[in-house]
Design a protein around this motif. Structure first.
Motif, short mmCIF file in Angstrom:
data_model
loop_
_atom_site.label_atom_id
_atom_site.label_comp_id
_atom_site.label_asym_id
_atom_site.label_seq_id
_atom_site.Cartn_x
_atom_site.Cartn_y
_atom_site.Cartn_z
N PHE A 17 0.83 -1.20 0.00
CA PHE A 17 0.00 0.00 0.00
C PHE A 17 0.87 1.25 0.00
O PHE A 17 0.64 2.18 -0.76
CB PHE A 17 -0.92 -0.02 1.23
N VAL A 18 1.91 1.26 0.84
CA VAL A 18 2.82 2.41 0.91
C VAL A 18 3.52 2.60 -0.43
O VAL A 18 3.63 3.71 -0.93
CB VAL A 18 3.84 2.22 2.05
N MET A 19 3.97 1.51 -1.04
CA MET A 19 4.65 1.62 -2.32
C MET A 19 3.72 2.16 -3.40
O MET A 19 4.12 3.00 -4.19
CB MET A 19 5.24 0.27 -2.72
N LEU A 20 2.48 1.70 -3.43
CA LEU A 20 1.53 2.20 -4.42
C LEU A 20 1.24 3.67 -4.20
O LEU A 20 1.13 4.45 -5.13
CB LEU A 20 0.22 1.41 -4.36
N ASP A 21 1.14 4.07 -2.95
CA ASP A 21 0.83 5.44 -2.61
C ASP A 21 1.96 6.38 -3.01
O ASP A 21 1.73 7.52 -3.38
CB ASP A 21 0.54 5.54 -1.11
N ARG A 22 3.20 5.91 -2.95
CA ARG A 22 4.36 6.75 -3.24
C ARG A 22 4.75 6.75 -4.71
O ARG A 22 5.57 7.55 -5.14
CB ARG A 22 5.54 6.29 -2.40
N THR A 23 4.19 5.84 -5.50
CA THR A 23 4.55 5.75 -6.91
C THR A 23 3.77 6.78 -7.71
O THR A 23 2.56 6.82 -7.66
CB THR A 23 4.24 4.33 -7.44
N ARG A 24 4.51 7.61 -8.41
CA ARG A 24 3.88 8.64 -9.25
C ARG A 24 4.55 8.63 -10.61
O ARG A 24 5.71 8.31 -10.74
CB ARG A 24 4.08 10.02 -8.63
N CYS A 25 3.83 9.06 -11.60
CA CYS A 25 4.37 9.19 -12.95
C CYS A 25 4.42 10.68 -13.29
O CYS A 25 3.40 11.36 -13.21
CB CYS A 25 3.50 8.43 -13.95
N ILE A 26 5.60 11.16 -13.64
CA ILE A 26 5.77 12.54 -14.08
C ILE A 26 6.21 12.48 -15.53
O ILE A 26 7.24 11.88 -15.86
CB ILE A 26 6.82 13.28 -13.22
N TYR A 27 5.45 13.08 -16.40
CA TYR A 27 5.77 13.05 -17.82
C TYR A 27 6.88 14.05 -18.14
O TYR A 27 6.87 15.19 -17.67
CB TYR A 27 4.51 13.36 -18.64
N SER A 28 7.84 13.61 -18.94
CA SER A 28 8.97 14.46 -19.28
C SER A 28 8.53 15.73 -20.02
O SER A 28 9.18 16.77 -19.89
CB SER A 28 10.01 13.69 -20.10
N ASP A 29 7.45 15.65 -20.78
CA ASP A 29 6.95 16.85 -21.46
C ASP A 29 6.62 17.96 -20.46
O ASP A 29 6.84 19.13 -20.74
CB ASP A 29 5.70 16.53 -22.29
N ALA A 30 6.12 17.58 -19.30
CA ALA A 30 5.82 18.57 -18.27
C ALA A 30 7.11 19.15 -17.69
O ALA A 30 7.20 20.35 -17.44
CB ALA A 30 4.98 17.94 -17.16
N LEU A 31 8.12 18.30 -17.48
CA LEU A 31 9.39 18.79 -16.95
C LEU A 31 10.10 19.74 -17.91
O LEU A 31 10.68 20.73 -17.50
CB LEU A 31 10.33 17.61 -16.66
#
Length: 61
Positions: A17-31
């Motif tokens: 649960f903790v691992m799922l909660d901390r996993t995020r996807c940041i798209y490089s286009d946004a960066l």
């Protein structure tokens, strides 16, 4: 029922649960919306993340 909405019961479930909660996807286009490099502050150090002409990423300290 959605698995993310269930309450974890065992230690193994809590870890998942903790691992799922901390996993995020940041798209490089946004960066890279304002150019081909961004600066990242991490533990008091500054890093540079750069996108090359070939679309590769290079991280330098």
């Amino acid at each position: 029922m959605d698995k993310l909405l269930t309450v974890p019961e065992t230690n193994a479930d809590k870890q998942k649960f903790v691992m799922l909660d901390r996993t995020r996807c940041i798209y490089s286009d946004a960066l890279f919306s304002h150019g081909d490099e961004v600066f990242i502050q991490h533990q008091g150090e500054q890093y540079r993340l750069r996108r090359t002409r070939n679309g590769k990423l290079i991280l330098t300290k």
